[in-house]
Scaffold this motif. Structure first.
Motif, PDB file in Angstrom:
ATOM      1  N   GLY A  77       0.877  -1.056   0.012  1.00  0.00           N
ATOM      2  CA  GLY A  77       0.069   0.012  -0.121  1.00  0.00           C
ATOM      3  C   GLY A  77       0.886   1.226   0.159  1.00  0.00           C
ATOM      4  N   HIS A 106      -2.760   9.404  -7.202  1.00  0.00           N
ATOM      5  CA  HIS A 106      -3.822   9.725  -8.146  1.00  0.00           C
ATOM      6  C   HIS A 106      -3.313  10.316  -9.432  1.00  0.00           C
ATOM      7  N   SER A 145      -4.192   1.217  -7.873  1.00  0.00           N
ATOM      8  CA  SER A 145      -5.537   1.131  -7.118  1.00  0.00           C
ATOM      9  C   SER A 145      -6.580   2.210  -7.152  1.00  0.00           C
TER      10      SER A 145
HETATM   11  C1  LIG Z   1      -3.042  10.348  -1.512  1.00  0.00           C
HETATM   12  C2  LIG Z   1      -3.433   9.038  -1.214  1.00  0.00           C
HETATM   13  N1  LIG Z   1      -2.535   8.295  -0.535  1.00  0.00           N
HETATM   14  C3  LIG Z   1      -2.547   6.787  -0.154  1.00  0.00           C
HETATM   15  C4  LIG Z   1      -4.094   6.434  -0.314  1.00  0.00           C
HETATM   16  C5  LIG Z   1      -4.134   4.960   0.165  1.00  0.00           C
HETATM   17  O1  LIG Z   1      -3.172   4.178  -0.340  1.00  0.00           O
HETATM   18  P1  LIG Z   1      -3.266   2.438   0.013  1.00  0.00           P
HETATM   19  O2  LIG Z   1      -4.674   1.899  -0.160  1.00  0.00           O
HETATM   20  O3  LIG Z   1      -2.509   1.973  -1.210  1.00  0.00           O
HETATM   21  O4  LIG Z   1      -2.384   2.417   1.149  1.00  0.00           O
HETATM   22  C6  LIG Z   1      -5.090   7.252  -0.713  1.00  0.00           C
HETATM   23  C7  LIG Z   1      -6.399   6.762  -0.462  1.00  0.00           C
HETATM   24  O5  LIG Z   1      -7.395   7.446  -0.809  1.00  0.00           O
HETATM   25  C8  LIG Z   1      -4.609   8.439  -0.863  1.00  0.00           C
HETATM   26  O6  LIG Z   1      -5.918   9.466  -1.498  1.00  0.00           O
END
Ligand SMILES: Cc1ncc(COP(=O)(O)O)c(C=O)c1O
Length: 384
Positions: free
Chosen positions: A91, A200, A232
């Motif tokens: 993540g 994004h 994702s």
């Molecule tokens: C700027 C940002 N970074 C990270 C994430 C989450 O990333 P991950 O699910 O890969 O940890 C999000 C989810 O909304 C996000 O908007």
């Protein structure tokens, strides 16, 4: 339309975090950042094929997957990276937490720009670093860095890490070359590590804007930067847990891997299969999605700005609208709209009071219903 974004699957009876929050209540879930659309058929097919094999043992990251990512980033963002620079992560949140862990020492500063994705406000303290906030400001029709404010706070701080979000959740800006260059100048001048959360970047919905990775500005900046990406958000597969860091500097890459050793799990087999399909074959779906989201964004912009007490700036990227409710005269606008049947994200979690965030990664019909409820809430309030 080859993809039917107007008729997404019904998620009310599913295991969706977004929809289960309001199960049994007449509240439309427009909060957490996932979209209501089914994943691209090419991704679903790749997953089905992987499952059909039957064996779900520990995966090896294939060179074919790395190539798909390298080619996808060159194709979509004109940035040439090397396969070796990629570090797989389950993540993006882990990705910027690791960056905080390896930047400087206990008590050192991490610079961040609220309003911002809440885990980016918590990451520094998770690793006993100090969060230094430089709030974005709304200047005319868009959100910007507060350059004068930043200059004023720097002498009193000991910043080791710049935590960037590009494009920026929740204000929807795609930072321009000039803005990135100015931040990069600070990073060089003060010798900061940069960690840029670019999750994004595949969702630039306004064709007038182009995403530029800060690491692509020049070689010196690339050497001090960790760029985080994932399929994702763009392809709506956040439940599969697959992301990656791009770290051109070999020594920084080793330190980064060492900081996560024993803590960060491997990406699961399905996440890897979906990622390869997304980067290799996911362009047609993404290219159909972007104008759909852009039309939703423009609809929100018109509707919200026509209401007394509310306003918002145009969204350049993401499927998230940041709505200014400061003139509404409500202490807790999020609670107020929830009471009127719309579940939004509370701006306070992003480090700014008087705002709510609306997720418009949904069908136009659902968005219309939410906007009608918001309008009804505001107008009823005015009439009182
Ligand atoms: C700027 C940002 N970074 C990270 C994430 C989450 O990333 P991950 O699910 O890969 O940890 C999000 C989810 O909304 C996000 O908007």
């Amino acid at each position: 339309m080859p993809y039917d974004f107007n008729n997404p699957p019904d998620r009310r009876q599913s295991d969706s975090l977004k929809w289960q929050r309001y199960a049994g209540h007449d509240i439309l879930p427009m909060w957490v950042a996932d979209m209501d659309f089914a994943a691209s058929p090419v991704i679903l097919e790749a997953l089905q094929q992987r499952i059909a094999h039957g064996v779900l043992g520990y995966p090896q990251h294939s060179s074919s997957l790395r190539e798909a990512v390298v080619e996808g980033i060159a194709r979509d963002h004109d940035w040439r990276i090397e396969p070796d620079w990629i570090v797989w992560l389950p993540g993006v949140v882990q990705g910027f937490n690791l960056a905080c862990r390896l930047a400087g020492e206990t008590g050192d500063g991490v610079l961040s720009f609220p309003p911002i994705y809440p885990p980016m406000l918590h990451a520094p303290e998770n690793h006993r670093r100090r969060l230094i906030r430089s709030h974005l400001i709304r200047a005319g029709g868009r959100w910007e860095y507060d350059w004068a404010g930043l200059d004023a706070l720097l002498p009193a701080t000991d910043i080791r890490l710049l935590l960037l979000c590009n494009p920026h959740n929740p204000v929807g800006r795609v930072w321009s070359r000039e803005e990135l260059t100015r931040l990069a100048w600070h990073a060089e001048h003060h010798d900061w590590l940069i960690c840029s959360d670019d999750i994004h970047c595949g969702l630039v919905i306004d064709p007038a804007h182009r995403y530029i990775p800060i690491a692509a500005l020049d070689e010196a900046i690339a050497q001090r930067t960790i760029t985080l990406m994932a399929p994702s958000k763009t392809w709506n597969i956040p439940g599969l847990g697959c992301a990656f860091a791009i770290i051109p500097n070999a020594s920084l890459r080793r330190q980064y891997l060492a900081a996560g050793r024993g803590l960060i799990p491997e990406v699961n087999v399905l996440g890897l299969a979906a990622a390869e399909a997304a980067y290799r074959h996911g362009s047609p779906w993404r290219e159909a999605l972007l104008p759909y989201l852009h039309a939703n964004a423009q609809h929100i912009h018109r509707s919200i700005n026509a209401l007394p007490g509310l306003s918002c700036t145009p969204v350049e990227s993401t499927y998230l609208a940041w709505i200014d409710c400061r003139e509404l005269g409500k202490n807790n606008p999020c609670e107020f709209f929830e009471a009127h049947g719309v579940g939004l994200s509370d701006g306070r979690a992003f480090g700014m009071e008087g705002f709510v965030r609306l997720n418009f990664g949904c069908s136009r019909a659902l968005l219309d219903e939410a906007l009608q409820r918001i309008s009804h809430a505001v107008r009823t309030e005015q009439a009182v």
